[in-house]
Design an enzyme around this catalytic site. Structure first.
Site, PDB file in Angstrom:
ATOM      1  N   GLN A  97      34.315 -33.487 -22.687  1.00 59.50           N
ATOM      2  CA  GLN A  97      33.150 -32.442 -24.105  1.00 59.50           C
ATOM      3  C   GLN A  97      32.261 -32.319 -23.643  1.00 59.50           C
ATOM      4  O   GLN A  97      31.401 -33.293 -23.767  1.00 59.50           O
ATOM      5  CB  GLN A  97      34.059 -33.036 -25.452  1.00 59.50           C
ATOM      6  N   ASP A 109      31.053 -22.480  -7.148  1.00 54.11           N
ATOM      7  CA  ASP A 109      32.160 -21.639  -8.484  1.00 54.11           C
ATOM      8  C   ASP A 109      31.344 -20.657  -9.328  1.00 54.11           C
ATOM      9  O   ASP A 109      31.247 -20.866 -10.280  1.00 54.11           O
ATOM     10  CB  ASP A 109      32.763 -22.897  -9.366  1.00 54.11           C
TER      11      ASP A 109
END
EC number: 2.7.10.1
Length: 824
Positions: free
Chosen positions: A491, A623
């Site tokens: 996170q 990406d």
């Protein structure tokens, strides 16, 4: 003798004149059969009339005040957006209009308890054509005649005869074709239900196009149902073909709700109830379930109703699913009025019912006995757990006594455990592939904890990381804040770091901190450490997310990076679309900032600079997309997630990610089919990223399924030019999408070209509202299962692989107003 010759000459001229005049006479006779279009049930007294020539644009505006929902229909059928028809709230734009676009258009504005409709008549006319035969481009072929020998009638185009059943809505135009040939040319006549079809048999008549072998009936009604047979005959024979027409009646009315539904109901606390609302609507209905809470009044102290939308149609929800509302485990807060609201382009209807909640007396009587039962269960369970813990501790003590070689060691033991952290995103000097370098980055040691150690992440052993004095940051100077989201390895939270900026040692700087989640695994820790080490080696640049520090000692691993307050680039662009371009009922919303064309070019230039720096450091991103680019408070564009360790051998490219996007849409063909990742494959992704920027956050290849995308990429098809893009920038995109990787430009070349374009661009070039953008719907993914190579196609051929010229800009998206001033 002279008089006889002169007389015969006059006869021959007269005969030739009659033979030439006969086709003209037939055509004129056909035109007299065209009746005036009768008024339909959708028309009103004074609709707005718009006329245009084929190829021109038609714009309709439907400003009916504040409306919850605006829908458009043509001849009673609801319209949807495509490459030629653009629907944005009360605006309708038809690009490159054709005669088939003629008809009665209506916009319906839906408000609570009322609706309003405005009508438009659109005529696309051409002085040389009636508009009925715009799709009959092969009409001349139908008259091919073999003069060498006589022949009975035959069909010249059997494909046009394959569809025998035609089911159309009422008020539409129907055309039946029977293309035939023969010598002499056969005559054509039509039968309806086995009898000769005459003009007086139908109100409004019909049209016969002999030159196209067609029968045309406009504004069909249910009485037009039946079998239509065309008969082609000459002196050598005859042929026939039969069509079946079915006309579906349309009824312009608001949704009809079944009487008595939903029904009032009563239940006790904890029970389950359901409300049913049966909706009947010819047009597509929109259904909502609303709850007005029971508080003695429908209006709260602030003047607004205690209203809550419980369920609404959207996404993949069907009408049958939305017609039933389930209320489970009912509480007193669920009591009140429940309303089923249904609306369509004609109007709104609603029915309401009441839910009464009673106390559960049996549950109250049993509450006292259940409390004693729960206490007994907890006591027995606690005793059993204590016995198990005691047994485990005794076994553990006996085992330690037997292993005398460990008895003298301290409470903390170190086990050497090497994790495979590799530089998967670096390249060697002689190759640009990301799969060649396997140099380990760091050695991580696991630590067995004594009973006194308490700060242990679930599922991950506590690790001792080697301290790096250059990057180590004091943990006590870091104040964690609100979560920002979840990443690949854990996170990310916002934090305040005091003194992390060497130029301001006493000031607190807002940063982003990456950390592991509570259920993190050893692989998650390995990936996070790998990303941290990669960011250390790459160094700092203005247009990438830079590493600021790390907390590796005496606690969980914290990786501190720069904070970008404006989020990712895709959402940043979407929230700044011009009014009316976003998927929202409020088309008059003012965007957060007014974007200019120079802003888009500057954004592209900054990204090219960031990728040029990563390429110089032998780093392959793999990406690159707008979702992985962040924007700071001062609008600086920064590339993120370039240091992620990705397992490129185990990615399932055929599965959708949790947010619904497919990563294949940004991947180069060699990466997609051969799993080869290079700097040139990043250039391909950069071209897709440019397309996202100039569509203001559009989704690449909209409506193209994955299986079809693979096929089209192999065949060399590419996306068309966005509306807010010059020809020069689109050429740059297509160069990035070259099939051969070595023919694509380098990031250094892209930086030079974009720098030149940026210096020639002025600040006053605002985005044109008339340029179409990709529709953005956060709830409705693309559902089209096939692609078209006509007006609906989102591709254009690759000039290298298809040996074709670039697509004509005049037949694609409308150019920007400032395009004429740019080099193209």
């Amino acid at each position: 003798m002279f008089s006889w010759s002169y007389l015969m000459g006059l006869v021959m001229v007269a005969t030739a004149t009659l033979s030439l005049a006969r086709p003209s006479y037939n055509i004129a006779e056909d035109t007299t059969l065209e009746p005036e279009e009768p008024p339909t049930k959708y028309q009103i007294s004074q609709p707005d009339v718009h006329s245009a020539l084929p190829g021109e644009s038609v714009e309709l505006r439907c400003l009916l005040g504040d409306a919850i929902m605006v829908t458009w229909t043509k001849d009673g059928a609801q319209l949807v957006s495509n490459n030629r028809t653009l629907l944005i709230g009360p605006y309708l734009q038809i690009r490159e209009a054709a005669p088939r676009d003629s008809g009665l258009y209506a916009c319906g504005a839906t408000r609570p308890l009322q609706s309003e409709t405005r009508y438009f008549i659109v005529n696309i006319t051409d002085g040389n054509s009636s508009g009925d035969d715009e799709d009959d481009n092969d009409g001349s072929e139908d008259f091919t005649n073999d003069n060498n020998h006589k022949r009975a009638p035959y069909w010249t185009n059997t494909e046009k005869l394959e569809k025998k059943l035609h089911a159309v809505p009422a008020a539409n135009t129907v055309k039946f074709r029977c293309p035939a040939g023969g010598n002499p040319l056969p005559s054509m006549r039509w039968l309806k239900n086995g009898k000769e079809f005459k003009q007086e048999h139908r109100i409004g008549g019909f049209k016969v196009r002999s030159q196209h072998w067609s029968l045309i009936m406009e504004s069909v009604v249910p009485s037009d149902k039946g079998n239509y047979t065309c008969i082609m005959e000459n002196e050598y024979g005859s042929i026939n073909h039969t069509y079946h027409l079915d006309v579906v009646e349309r009824s312009p009315h608001p949704p009809i709700l079944q009487a008595g539904l939903p029904a009032n109901t009563t239940t006790k606390v904890g029970g389950d109830r359901e409300f049913v609302c049966k909706v009947y609507s010819d047009a597509q209905p929109h259904i909502q379930w609303r709850h007005i809470e029971l508080n003695g009044s429908k209006i709260g102290p602030d003047g607004n109703p205690y209203l809550k939308v419980l369920k609404a149609a959207g996404g993949n929800t069907t009408v049958k699913e939305i017609e039933v509302l389930y209320v489970r485990n009912v509480s007193f807060e669920d009591a009140g009025e429940y309303t089923c609201l249904a609306g369509n382009s004609i109007g709104i209807s609603y029915h309401s019912a009441w839910l009464t909640v009673l106390p559960d007396e049996e549950r109250q009587l049993d509450s006292s006995s259940s409390e004693y039962t729960e206490i007994a269960i907890y006591c027995v369970g606690g005793f059993l757990i204590a016995c198990m813990i005691g047994t485990i501790m005794m076994c553990h003590m006996k085992g330690r006594g037997k292993k005398s070689d460990f008895s003298s060691q301290p409470a903390v033991h170190k086990l050497s455990k090497r994790l495979p952290l590799r530089r998967q995103v670096t390249v060697s000097a002689d190759s640009s592939s990301s799969m060649n370098s396997n140099t380990p980055l760091v050695r991580i040691t696991t630590r067995l904890l004594s009973n006194t150690d308490t700060h242990l992440l679930a599922g991950v052993s506590e690790y001792e990381l080697p301290e790096d004095p250059k990057w180590e940051y004091p943990r006590d100077k870091l104040t964690l804040g609100k979560p920002l989201g979840e990443g690949c390895f854990g996170q990310v939270v916002m934090a305040e770091a005091v003194g992390i900026d060497k130029d301001r040692p006493k000031d607190a700087v807002t940063v982003a901190v990456k950390m592991l989640k509570d259920d993190a695994t050893e692989k998650d820790l390995s990936d996070l450490v790998s990303e941290m080490e990669m960011m250390k080696m790459i160094g700092k640049h203005k247009n990438i997310i830079n590493l600021l520090g790390a907390c590796t000692q005496d606690g969980p691993l914290y990786v501190i990076v720069e904070y970008a307050s404006k989020g990712n680039l895709r959402e940043y662009l979407r929230t700044r679309r011009p009014p009316g371009m976003e998927y929202s009922f409020d088309i008059f919303r003012i965007p957060e900032e007014q974007m200019t064309f120079k802003d888009l070019v500057s954004c592209t230039y900054q990204l090219a600079r960031g990728m040029e720096y990563l390429a110089s450091q032998k780093c392959i991103h793999r990406d690159l997309a707008a979702r992985n680019v962040l924007v700071t408070e001062t609008n600086v564009i920064k590339i993120a997630d370039f240091g992620l360790a990705r397992d490129i051998n185990n990615i399932d490219y055929y599965k959708k990610t949790t947010n619904g996007r497919l990563p294949v849409k940004w991947m180069a063909p060699e990466a997609l089919f051969d799993r080869v990742y290079t700097l040139q494959s990043d250039v391909w992704s950069f071209g897709v990223l440019m397309w996202e920027i100039f569509t203001l956050g559009g989704s690449p290849y909209p409506g193209i399924p994955v299986e079809e995308l693979f096929k089209l990429l192999k065949e060399g098809h590419r996306m068309v030019k966005p509306g807010n893009c010059t020809n020069e920038l689109y050429t740059m995109m297509t160069d990035c999408w070259r099939a051969v990787p070595s023919q694509r430009p380098t990031f250094k070349q892209l930086v030079e070209d974009l720098d030149r374009i940026l210096t020639q661009t002025t600040n006053e070039e605002y985005l044109d509202l008339n340029n179409p953008l990709e529709p953005y719907s956060p709830s409705y993914p693309d559902t089209r299962s096939s692609c078209s190579f006509g007006d609906d196609s989102v591709f254009s051929p690759d000039p290298m692989s298809m040996n074709l010229a670039f697509p004509n800009p005049n037949t694609q998206m409308a150019p920007l107003k400032h395009e004429a001033t740019q080099p193209a």
